[in-house]
Scaffold this active site. Sequence first.
Site, PDB file in Angstrom:
ATOM      1  N   GLN A 141       7.699 -16.289  32.149  1.00 36.80           N
ATOM      2  CA  GLN A 141       8.915 -17.000  32.617  1.00 36.80           C
ATOM      3  C   GLN A 141       8.341 -18.626  32.315  1.00 36.80           C
ATOM      4  OE1 GLN A 141       9.090 -17.629  36.874  1.00 36.80           O
ATOM      5  NE2 GLN A 141      11.545 -18.204  36.467  1.00 36.80           N
ATOM      6  N   GLY A 142       8.928 -19.079  31.293  1.00 34.29           N
ATOM      7  CA  GLY A 142       8.680 -20.417  30.906  1.00 34.29           C
ATOM      8  C   GLY A 142       9.624 -21.630  31.447  1.00 34.29           C
ATOM      9  N   TYR A 143       9.548 -21.821  32.640  1.00 33.58           N
ATOM     10  CA  TYR A 143      10.339 -22.842  33.156  1.00 33.58           C
ATOM     11  C   TYR A 143       9.558 -24.180  33.536  1.00 33.58           C
ATOM     12  CZ  TYR A 143      14.271 -19.246  34.464  1.00 33.58           C
ATOM     13  OH  TYR A 143      15.217 -18.550  34.724  1.00 33.58           O
ATOM     14  N   SER A 144       8.847 -24.061  34.424  1.00 30.74           N
ATOM     15  CA  SER A 144       8.158 -25.379  34.700  1.00 30.74           C
ATOM     16  C   SER A 144       7.281 -26.042  33.561  1.00 30.74           C
ATOM     17  CB  SER A 144       7.058 -24.993  35.741  1.00 30.74           C
ATOM     18  OG  SER A 144       7.729 -24.276  36.848  1.00 30.74           O
ATOM     19  N   GLU A 174      15.050 -13.801  42.295  1.00 28.88           N
ATOM     20  CA  GLU A 174      13.332 -13.957  42.460  1.00 28.88           C
ATOM     21  C   GLU A 174      13.305 -14.095  43.925  1.00 28.88           C
ATOM     22  OE1 GLU A 174      10.043 -16.865  40.956  1.00 28.88           O
ATOM     23  OE2 GLU A 174      11.936 -17.280  40.455  1.00 28.88           O
ATOM     24  N   SER A 199       9.694 -24.229  45.703  1.00 24.66           N
ATOM     25  CA  SER A 199       8.988 -24.683  46.857  1.00 24.66           C
ATOM     26  C   SER A 199       9.842 -24.365  48.295  1.00 24.66           C
ATOM     27  CB  SER A 199       8.363 -25.824  47.066  1.00 24.66           C
ATOM     28  OG  SER A 199       9.377 -26.942  47.200  1.00 24.66           O
ATOM     29  N   ASN A 200       9.062 -24.122  49.311  1.00 30.03           N
ATOM     30  CA  ASN A 200       9.945 -23.952  50.533  1.00 30.03           C
ATOM     31  C   ASN A 200      10.539 -25.133  51.006  1.00 30.03           C
ATOM     32  OD1 ASN A 200       8.622 -21.371  50.457  1.00 30.03           O
ATOM     33  ND2 ASN A 200       8.229 -21.553  52.685  1.00 30.03           N
ATOM     34  N   GLU A 201      10.054 -26.386  50.402  1.00 25.77           N
ATOM     35  CA  GLU A 201      10.794 -27.651  50.836  1.00 25.77           C
ATOM     36  C   GLU A 201      12.169 -27.590  50.056  1.00 25.77           C
ATOM     37  OE1 GLU A 201       7.611 -27.665  49.987  1.00 25.77           O
ATOM     38  OE2 GLU A 201       6.828 -28.245  51.893  1.00 25.77           O
TER      39      GLU A 201
END
Lengths: 398, 375
Positions: free
Chosen positions: A126-129, A244, A383-385
């Site tokens: 998965q090339g997202y970030s 996801e 992230s959870n934030e």
Amino acid sequence: MDLTFTEDEQAFRETVRRFLADELPQDLARKTEGGWHLEKEDVARWNRILHAKGWSAPAWPEEYGGTGWSPVQRYIFNEECADAWAPILSPFGLSMVGPVIYTFGSDEQKAKYLPPILSGETFWCQGYSEPGSGSDLASLKTRAVRDGGDYVVNGHKIWTTQAHWADMMFCLVRTDTEGKPQQGISFLLIDMTSPGIQVKPIITIDGSHSVNEVFFDDVRVPVENLIGQEGMGWTYAKFLLGHERTLIAGVSVSKKRIAQLKRIAGAERQNGASLLEDTSFRNRVAEAEISLQALEMTSLRSLASENAGKGPGPESSILKIRGSELQQTISGLLVEAVGYYAGPYELERFEDGWNEEPIGPDYAQGSMAMHLYGRASTIYGGSNEIQRNVIAKMILGL
Amino acid sequence: MDFNFTSEQQLLQESVERFIQDEYDFDTRRKLAGSDDGFSRDNWAKFAELGWLGVSFSEDDGGFGGGPVDTMIVMEAFGKGLVTEPYLPTVVLAGGLVSRHGSDAQKADIIPRIVEGELMMAFAFAEPHGRFNLADLHTTATADGGGYVISGHKAVVYGAACAGKIIVSARTGGDVRDSDGVSLFIVDGDADGLSRRDYRTVDGLRASEVTLDNVRVGADAVLGPVGGALPLIEEAIDYGTVAVCAEAVGAMKVLHDATHEYLKTRQQFGQPIGKFQVLQHRMVDMFINYEEAKSMALMATLRVDDEPAVRAQAVSAAKVQIGKSGRFVGQESVQLHGGMGMTDELNVGSYFKRLTMIEVLFGNTDYHLNKYAAA
Ligand SMILES: Cc1cc2nc3c(=O)[nH]c(=O)nc-3n(C[C@H](O)[C@H](O)[C@H](O)COP(=O)(O)OP(=O)(O)OC[C@H]3O[C@@H](n4cnc5c(N)ncnc54)[C@H](O)[C@@H]3O)c2cc1C
């Protein structure tokens, strides 16, 4: 309302259990239980076995090779797999890009990509970030410029899990720099053997290699590898992130790990008695188990509404938040249970063919490895934030 | 009340901090941790030369007459550098035991050599099934002729591989977990019948499983009273605990500063992530946790020379605070660094791992909370 399983569902559970008892290779089960990263071939082997039975992608529609199971059956299947310590299959093809392809892809794309995903023949990443675009994914800069029948891709992805295993990447690229950042993003399928791609390993704090940097230098990608429409990539990506999140909840695996924790704490001694007799430790195990029940019931409710035809909504953020926190709590308790033997840590321990006596109890080092790598579960997949921001905005309207 | 360092202590702090800053950067530390010994013998010689190995020993014994505050200064700075040299086992644990309870002959033999950097030592107090109970000993020492024969398995002995001498706790009498019947022995690292399995630990240190198979020692190897050494062991572990509390404070300081800086520089959504209020509050909690940890480490340092009951209570209180603060600061530092915090390359993960192990060392948070509550 009823919490018991029907007779048919019980029978289904038996069938799955028997299959796992017959077909799951025990070396893979022991590795999974031990808490260390599997090799590509380990994952591929299990994928092939499941595929031979037609069970590698239970959630897919039947016409594309799914099982046609109800959500409850899928839930039972997951639970049994976790209970038998079956390896987790690589999610990038089966749970992520597969659904995008059968939902938004062309017939040619479906015919070309779906079968080898099912069989475990091709691995995806998965090339997202990107270095500058993590939580703020829409700011991504990797450029794809149209040139004849190709896109020419230049840029830099990071944290790409299993890129070193992958034959293909599904990649978010910028095809337009005008307008809102979300609007100029497209969803490309990129062959990892294309000239101009370089994969560089990143070692994580547990000492393992699962994430990578991927560099693109004038990489030519045929236009037919575009999913759906140019500029619509953000929509497809968001569709996929919902998938996801339900995955990250990991209820079945956490259930199994709590059972493992109890077994380990039962074997650990404190003042000559079992550690499970220690009230403060036992209470914290109980607390984890109660969180697990809350998570499980919440995910069952979400499953039920999915059954009623609603896709995973922003509620999936609840599952992601609590599921990842719970994993971390459990691995923390596993590490705590082994006392001083949390210390010894030799990477060779995780290699195939290592056959020395473990230092301390054999479960100690795997617990630490899980504990360290598990810190990532509150960071990746949004992230959870960010998940809390999603709930605040989308559900609570704040 | 006086919270000021003496001028000697100030000089000590400046010199250790300067060393960490100039000669113990993270890359150097990584190389050392990966080397055969896991630390640098040249650094050890330098520690001796600069007087750090002797600061806590009395002048009569060949040291420089400092006390717990001096040890705190050294350990806090070492925490900032994640120093891997075996200062804790050699100087604080084993050296401390010998200086407080050794015979004149033992002190004369050992302390000057530690101070000179010629002798490293380890303290083998834990056993595989004993968890944190210091009296839960299966290792036995049987009187034989004029001396003793020791057999047993000591667990996760930090610094054993480089130790010329290892102090071993063993039973000369009583049942497992009895307070009476515990004795200490100073055993040569290369004694016949002593074998080691050395390994790396998750926080970049070295430890060993030490097996004693009929190891013979003379009567002069006994440290402290025969059968009555448990209070000495408890005291040594308390001194060790205070030292790692200071080390943890140093480690937390580095994480605090690194995360603070990252919040100001890392940009997402067109602004530094430190502009998000939720992260501001998280950072504030890290700051508060660090300050509390520092306060409690200092409190325990100033009480560790008191009578045993006061000392033990203060030490357990500090260890609980350090455990909680260290966990919070360590985990949040990783979290707020996002993916970067997960990399082996960035220093954050290594500090997090050391704090994770400090929480276990000498009794975890549960253990000290119970001990505090029961006192
Ligand atoms: C082990 C691992 C595997 C991964 N695998 C993949 C993969 O296969 N493919 C892929 O594309 N990516 C992958 N990722 C990347 C992951 O999705 C990102 O790390 C994540 O999105 C966070 O981005 P970042 O690391 O840039 O952190 P940043 O976005 O810089 O965040 C830093 C901190 O700031 C917080 N923050 C940021 N914005 C806000 C806000 N608005 N409000 C409150 N807090 C905020 C974050 O929560 C975090 O704590 C992986 C990451 C890890 C660690």
